[in-house]
Design an enzyme around this catalytic site. Structure first.
Site, short mmCIF file in Angstrom:
data_model
loop_
_atom_site.label_atom_id
_atom_site.label_comp_id
_atom_site.label_asym_id
_atom_site.label_seq_id
_atom_site.Cartn_x
_atom_site.Cartn_y
_atom_site.Cartn_z
N ASP A 163 4.00 6.01 -2.96
CA ASP A 163 4.74 7.11 -2.47
C ASP A 163 5.48 8.18 -3.65
OD1 ASP A 163 2.96 6.21 -0.07
OD2 ASP A 163 5.18 5.96 1.15
N HIS A 208 0.45 -1.05 0.04
CA HIS A 208 -0.35 0.12 -0.08
C HIS A 208 1.07 1.36 -0.34
CE1 HIS A 208 0.83 -0.96 4.39
NE2 HIS A 208 0.43 0.89 4.95
N CYS A 209 1.95 0.80 0.41
CA CYS A 209 3.29 2.24 0.27
C CYS A 209 4.08 2.29 -0.63
CB CYS A 209 3.70 2.62 1.94
SG CYS A 209 2.43 2.90 2.90
N ILE A 210 5.08 1.23 -1.08
CA ILE A 210 6.37 1.73 -1.78
C ILE A 210 5.72 1.79 -3.09
CG2 ILE A 210 8.20 0.02 -2.83
CD1 ILE A 210 8.26 -1.45 0.02
#
Length: 439
Positions: free
Chosen positions: A276, A271-273
């Site tokens: 972002d 959900h981030c890498i």
């Protein structure tokens, strides 16, 4: 107002509202329940609410037994009624922050949640954004919505940012065991937010502003994205030179200083890498600058699924098999090993590319029995297939996309005609190595 809220936090009589009952929200609830607080969970998905109220978890690393324990101790209740947000003394926002189809930040969930909070915001409440986002979100997006209520931040209510640092499936780090960075919009907000988290997590790091806290999260994940892009690019070069990139990395990590191992794969997931760096490059464009290094890393990682399918086609061609009409079983649709989390998984990009090319596709994932609906992918209704010898023998190729520990790789290689390993999962398989190709 500040004194009353601080005392309620100190006495653990404050009610903690968690908005977004997913892979971030549920572990956070567990941390606050274990530290003695009453929690109130909010989600727009009524089905999730009903499951939790019945003591059932839908996330693998939060067992149903844990949810039942929360309910039995009367320290948790789930609801879809946004009007009940006024019952909470602290509201922690853990909603998704995806990308649009043009790879711009999509703050729809954050904005709608903040509007719901504003509808019942009362004096004495703390609001904390935990969702991953770009610097200035708390000040430029949340604050104006909350200010429209007429209440004054730092006097009537308090606003802070504390980035989530969840690592689903990692048994060594629970939400309570991961240090928490906290930035407040002003001094009272910082002090109160830090005091709250100090009860629930191992260590709280106070920073001077919400922007520092927001930028901290972006730095953490962009650091990983850039380094993964580097090894992904090296993989494509070394493949052509018949050099095993995984063996190279294993050799390099014997250096006791100045090197940290990152590993290639079929693309980025979670959900981030994968998200972002694009948030950061969007922010740079907004500021009239470019982040060429970061954008290049995003491009490298984004094209990895296509590279895998090109290699699959190449290896099948060596066996006089076209990609179209080939029977391909993909092992793993979760974004990383041993979890049931499909968010941003590269497996769905691989699925799209294979279906476009006419592959007879099936899959197996012991953690995901049915293919979930995905926002940016046309996912067919399909169930995980049992990995019998007969099933494996019927496939033209088995593509290892996620290296789950549960897989018996010796068995898989033995009964398969061909293996395309994107994770070096078959590293220790001794027999049948002539069937194994890497990408």
């Amino acid at each position: 107002m500040a004194n009353q809220l601080e005392q309620a936090i100190k006495d653990k009589t404050a009610t903690i509202g968690i908005i977004g009952l997913g892979y971030v929200g549920l572990p956070l609830i567990d941390a606050f329940v274990n530290s003695g607080f009453k929690t109130l969970g909010f989600d727009v998905d009524q089905n999730k609410v009903e499951q939790l109220q019945a003591g059932k978890s839908y996330i693998q690393h939060i067992p149903s037994k844990t949810v039942t324990n929360w309910l039995e101790k009367k320290q948790f209740e789930a609801t879809a009624e946004a009007s009940r947000m006024k019952e909470a003394d602290a509201l922690l926002i853990c909603v998704p922050t995806p990308l649009t189809t043009s790879r711009d930040p999509d703050l729809t969930y954050v904005e709608k949640t903040t509007e719901a909070i504003a509808a019942s915001l009362r004096p004495g409440q703390l609001v904390v954004l935990e969702s991953t986002t770009y610097p200035t979100t708390t000040r430029d997006v949340l604050l104006p919505i909350l200010e429209a209520t007429g209440l004054k931040v730092g006097v009537d209510y308090y606003l802070a940012y504390s980035p989530e640092r969840e690592d689903p499936g990692n048994p060594d780090f629970s939400a309570a065991g991961i240090p928490k960075v906290v930035g407040g919009l002003e001094e009272n907000s910082l002090r109160i937010a830090a005091a709250l988290y100090e009860h629930a997590v191992v260590n709280v790091i106070q920073v001077s502003s919400v922007e520092i806290a927001e930028a901290c999260k972006i730095l953490e994940n962009t650091y990983r994205a850039v380094n993964i892009a580097m090894v992904n690019e090296l993989k494509t070069l070394f493949d052509r030179m018949n050099i095993d990139v995984w063996e190279v990395i294993d050799a390099a990590k014997t250096k006791p200083f100045g090197f940290q191992a990152f590993y290639p794969g079929p693309g980025l997931g979670g959900h981030c890498i994968p998200i972002d760096p694009f948030y950061l490059s969007w922010l740079a464009r907004k500021e009239g600058q470019t982040t060429r290094f970061i954008e290049l890393a995003g491009e490298v990682n984004t094209r990895m699924p296509r590279y895998v399918i090109d290699r699959l086609s190449e290896f099948l061609n060596q066996k006089s098999k076209p990609l179209r009409g080939s029977k391909i079983c993909m092992l793993g649709v979760a974004y990383k090993k041993d979890v049931d989390d499909p968010r941003e998984s590269p497996s769905f990009h691989l699925l799209d590319l294979m279906l476009e090319r006419g592959v007879e596709f099936t899959y197996n994932d012991p953690h995901i029995p049915k293919l979930p609906k995905m926002r940016h992918h046309n996912v067919p209704a399909m169930e995980s297939q049992e990995l019998t010898a007969e099933y494996l023998e019927a496939q033209d190729c088995v593509l290892i996309a996620t290296d789950h520990t549960a897989y018996d790789y010796e068995f898989i290689v033995k009964h398969s005609k061909m293996i395309l390993d994107t994770r070096n999962a078959t590293k220790n398989v001794k027999t049948g190595r002539e069937k194994i190709f890497k990408a």
